[in-house]
Design an enzyme around this catalytic site. Structure first.
Site, PDB file in Angstrom:
ATOM      1  N   GLY A 125     113.125 135.726 -34.910  1.00 21.93           N
ATOM      2  CA  GLY A 125     113.395 134.975 -33.683  1.00 21.93           C
ATOM      3  C   GLY A 125     112.423 135.287 -32.572  1.00 21.93           C
ATOM      4  N   ASP A 152     101.682 132.811 -28.758  1.00 22.49           N
ATOM      5  CA  ASP A 152     101.207 133.668 -27.674  1.00 22.49           C
ATOM      6  C   ASP A 152      99.949 134.448 -28.024  1.00 22.49           C
ATOM      7  OD1 ASP A 152     103.393 132.825 -26.271  1.00 22.49           O
ATOM      8  OD2 ASP A 152     104.340 134.790 -26.051  1.00 22.49           O
ATOM      9  N   HIS A 202     123.663 105.339 -13.303  1.00 23.37           N
ATOM     10  CA  HIS A 202     124.080 105.743 -11.956  1.00 23.37           C
ATOM     11  C   HIS A 202     125.547 106.177 -11.986  1.00 23.37           C
ATOM     12  CE1 HIS A 202     124.484 105.757  -7.594  1.00 23.37           C
ATOM     13  NE2 HIS A 202     125.607 105.042  -7.745  1.00 23.37           N
TER      14      HIS A 202
END
Length: 567
Positions: A147, A411, A542
């Site tokens: 993970g 990363d 809306h």
């Protein structure tokens, strides 16, 4: 006679455990009941206590090694005690069997994997599953818990804590909505908070394991490194071979080289999420995403928080309007923020820290969180020499490194350190490792901060856009949004940056309720190259928060319905 330390059987289904860390070294004295080591099973991490007092005479299995249950992993005895001949024989036989088992494994594993993935974080496990979906025989090597940082020590644990902050906020303003709560004294049970966080993490990590197994991915627990022959060695002993390698080592906490930074009271985001007590005073070193999120958490939990940032504003990579709004938001909650401030030294004294700041008074705190960012974890590189850029592995648009057949998504390449970017890079790496030829697209990746209210950003900031384009700006405050008013969540705005010449949406920056979700709509429209003229024609439900996005687009064209006419 020496006492065996064995790998415990923690549950009927447990067949083996991985040694995460020995807390004692050979020769250290151990009290009965003292924690000896930490192990990991396929379900949970657990600490193993000494069953007797004595000295740790020998460690048989080291950190990272996977050991069958009820197997000896060490011996405890009297100081200077020699392990008996029979025990030595047991050790020798055990080690001999280990060699035989490894050799047998090597014989059985002659078949080469199509893809070997090192690292089980968002880039790694997604790459493994994708390669398996494409028909590959895939192996994944992970040294810790599957993970990665985001799931185990970052995004998910932090969001679990931030939900507590959200609940506290709702309780505090309940009376304004006519909801009367008697004796509304709020206390934080950190034991239960940490326990819940661990439950959430465990559910997700077990889910990752299940997904990998269901796709036929072979999972190896241990430290994987690439050898010169482009094979992968696990725990310095077991070798597996693959046609292609995906190195998804992720990242680790960045450090700064100042005196006192190694103090036990200076903690990282890994440790702070396991604290069982709320610090009275907490310093946050670094005003980036991690710093502001955890600063908000512990401020809400009762800490007096000070954020120290070297740059002239918080989250300096984001749009200036967002940074300014976030600054005021955190300041209004009692968080002290010191920008343009350099930390020079940390001194530990009397179980507290003195932070010496350039040009400012010393700051006394109980703990300091180091959150200056993350750096690539290149431990898995092993014997391969990659082309690097400031500690990051250089990759091309196909996620391939300078070494043919080895890919480095996530990363570790430093392109965009976000979990959702890592998953995209992981998929692309897997596709290309399996013979494809696809480029990664990261241009319109959303970035989010889960403060209250949330912060989200996609595309160019106003400052960056002005350097390239002739732009117009549209902005709509949530105080003018019906859903926000009804919900009592009116702080913030939506800001849209548009190219005047073609109507291209260049950037969207938001502070407000649920904007982390709204960012996905902005990213979708920008990826599809929908112009601002087309965006204002899309009918939104809306009342919804997302109507603020349409109004901001209209404002960029001078056509906003629910804003006063501009002079």
């Amino acid at each position: 006679m020496a006492t065996e330390v064995i790998m415990p059987k923690a549950g009927m289904d447990m067949q083996e455990g991985q040694i995460i860390k020995w807390y004692k070294n050979e020769g250290d004295y151990v009290e009965r009941g003292e924690v000896l080591l930490e192990i990991m099973t396929d379900k949970v991490n657990m600490e193993v206590e000494a069953e007797t007092s004595g000295y740790l005479l020998k460690i048989l299995k080291n950190n990272g090694e996977i050991v069958p249950v009820v197997t000896p992993i060490g011996y405890i005895g009297e100081k200077g005690e020699k392990i008996s001949e029979s025990e030595n024989v047991q050790i020798e036989e055990f080690e001999k069997k280990e060699v035989e088992v490894r050799e047998l494994k090597e014989d059985k594993n002659k078949e080469i994997y199509d893809v070997i993935v090192i690292g089980g974080g968002p880039a790694g496990y997604v790459a493994a599953i994708k390669a398996a979906q494409l028909g590959g025989k895939v192996a994944l090597v992970e040294k810790s818990i599957l993970g990665g940082t985001c799931l185990n020590r970052g995004c998910i644990p932090t969001k679990t804590y931030l939900k507590n902050v959200e609940i506290i906020e709702e309780i505090k303003k309940a009376d304004r909505r006519g909801i009367l709560i008697e004796n509304p004294q709020i206390k934080i049970d950190m034991d239960r908070t940490v326990e819940l966080k661990n439950e959430v993490v465990m559910t997700l990590t077990n889910g990752v394991v299940g997904l990998l197994k269901s796709n036929g991915v072979a999972i190896f627990k241990g430290i994987g490194k690439i050898t010169k022959g482009k094979r992968v060695i696990i725990n310095e002993k077991d070798i597996i071979e693959g046609k292609k390698i995906i190195l998804a080592g992720g990242s680790k906490t960045a450090k700064i080289n100042i005196s006192g930074i190694e103090s036990r009271l200076v903690i990282t985001s890994d440790e702070i999420l396991n604290l069982k007590e709320v610090p009275e005073r907490l310093a946050i070193i670094g005003g980036g995403v991690i710093g502001v999120e955890l600063g908000l958490v512990f401020s809400s939990f009762g800490s007096k928080v000070t954020i120290i940032e070297m740059m002239d504003r918080l989250v300096p990579n984001m749009d200036k309007d967002v940074s300014a709004n976030l600054f005021q938001n955190l300041k209004s909650r009692g968080i002290e923020i010191l920008t343009s401030t350099k930390l020079e030294e940390i001194v530990e004294k009397d179980n507290r820290l003195m932070l010496k700041l350039e040009g400012k008074d010393d700051l006394i705190v109980n703990k300091a969180l180091l959150s200056i960012g993350r750096v690539p974890d290149v431990a898995g590189v092993g014997e391969i020499e990659f082309e690097m850029d400031r500690g990051r592995i250089k990759v091309n648009d196909y996620m391939e490194t300078s070494v043919e057949g080895i890919y480095a998504p996530g990363d570790i390449n430093g392109k965009l350190m976000l979990a959702h970017a890592a998953t995209q890079m992981g998929e692309i790496a897997a596709i290309n490792a399996m013979g494809g030829k696809e480029k990664v697209k990261l241009k319109n990746t959303p970035a989010c901060i889960y403060t209250i209210p949330e912060v989200a950003s996609v595309g160019l900031t106003e400052e960056s856009a002005r350097e390239i384009y002739d732009i117009s700006i549209g902005k709509f405050p949530f105080v003018g949004n019906g859903r926000a008013l009804a919900s009592g969540e009116t702080q913030g705005f939506v800001k849209v940056i548009v190219d005047k010449n073609y109507g291209e949406i260049l950037g969207v920056h938001m502070v407000g309720p649920k904007v982390a979700e709204l960012a996905n709509e902005a990213a979708t429209l920008m990826e599809m190259e929908i112009t601002v003229y087309e965006a204002i024609e899309i009918i939104h439900g809306h009342p919804t928060f997302s109507e603020a996005f349409v109004e901001a687009c209209e404002d960029a064209l001078g056509k906003a319905i629910h804003l006063p006419k501009k002079a």
